[in-house]
Design an enzyme around this catalytic site. Structure first.
Site, short mmCIF file in Angstrom:
data_model
loop_
_atom_site.label_atom_id
_atom_site.label_comp_id
_atom_site.label_asym_id
_atom_site.label_seq_id
_atom_site.Cartn_x
_atom_site.Cartn_y
_atom_site.Cartn_z
N ASP A 75 0.84 -1.08 -0.14
CA ASP A 75 0.02 0.08 0.03
C ASP A 75 0.97 1.21 0.11
OD1 ASP A 75 -2.15 1.65 0.68
OD2 ASP A 75 -1.51 1.76 2.56
N ASP A 77 -0.27 5.09 1.04
CA ASP A 77 -0.38 5.86 2.18
C ASP A 77 -0.24 5.28 3.42
OD1 ASP A 77 -0.68 7.99 0.40
OD2 ASP A 77 -2.61 7.58 -0.17
#
Length: 276
Positions: A75, A77
């Site tokens: 991922d 963020d």
């Protein structure tokens, strides 16, 4: 099994106590922040001991090595980078609190991700596209250990991929900066130099992340067991479930409950320390 203990400040007394609880045969140093307790056995007191001492612990099969893997999916963020990029774009328009509240609800699993992204993106309507570059230049910062982790994985021949529910403006730049092999995210619509508040094409949410991982995994001819996925929020759960090893990095409880391993105290280089 080996018990990998990691922490920013590891006391010898803690290592000895944990080795005794786990009936480990001996202790090996991996790095200054990581130690391997060899031939360890799970004990019900280990989780609470490590929590009180602020140590990460992971029981890892002794035979499992970094060379066993062919792909790592991350991922972006709050996992690869230390910010929520959507929140920081919103800050440029003085609407960060409204957007951040939706972000937090999403990460806790209280709001469907697709609905959440639509709502947050709509709030960005009218912002100049230059705001995106400003956020990248002034706010984007890699999480501790990110470059070290990626360098070690790339040396081991592992393909690297970022999959984000955020925007391609940032993932494309991160991909180039870090030399990643793949990047997937959502594309913002821009008209007359301003954000329209719309996303172009199919939104990459929780299921979209898993689909992207599985597509690349199949293209590379890898088995599920050869994939590592790393995330921090509820929308990463399907992606982690599509990997052989799912790692919750400084994550929300909903993700930690379902992950293979959790890293709460050390940086991303803690991932490779599990398999060295």
């Amino acid at each position: 099994m080996n018990l990998i203990i990691q922490g920013l400040n590891i006391e010898n007394s803690d290592l000895r106590a944990l080795a005794k609880l786990a009936h480990a045969s001996h202790i090996e140093r991996v790095t200054g922040q990581a130690f391997r307790l060899v031939n360890a056995t799970p004990h019900h007191d280990i989780p609470s001991y490590c929590q009180e001492a602020q140590l990460d612990f992971s029981f890892v099969p002794a035979s499992m090595k970094l060379s066993d893997f062919g792909l790592v999916a991350m991922d972006m963020d709050s996992t690869l980078i230390a910010i929520e990029s959507i929140d920081e774009i919103a800050d440029m328009g003085k609407i960060k609190p409204q957007v951040a509240e939706i972000t937090q609800c999403t990460m806790r699993g209280e709001i469907n991700f697709v609905e959440s992204l639509i709502r947050r993106t709509a709030l960005l309507a009218g912002l100049p596209q230059e705001a995106l570059q400003t956020v990248y230049d002034e706010k984007v910062k890699l999480n501790p250990g990110a470059e070290k982790m990626l360098q070690r994985m790339q040396q081991a021949g592992i393909k690297t991929m970022v999959i984000s529910g955020g925007y391609t403006f940032f993932t494309d730049k991160i991909k180039t900066k870090l030399g990643l092999d793949y990047a997937f995210a959502n594309k913002l619509e821009i008209s007359d130099g301003k954000l329209t508040g719309q996303v172009l094409g199919k939104i990459i949410g929780a299921e979209g992340k898993a689909e992207a991982l599985e597509r690349i995994r199949n293209e590379l001819g890898l088995r599920k067991e050869q994939v590592i996925a790393i995330g921090d929020g509820a929308n990463d759960l399907s992606m982690l479930m599509s990997a052989g090893i799912g790692i919750a990095y400084h994550a929300k409880p909903i993700l930690k409950e379902k992950s293979t391993y959790s890293i709460d105290y050390v940086g991303l280089d803690g991932v490779v320390n599990l398999f060295e």
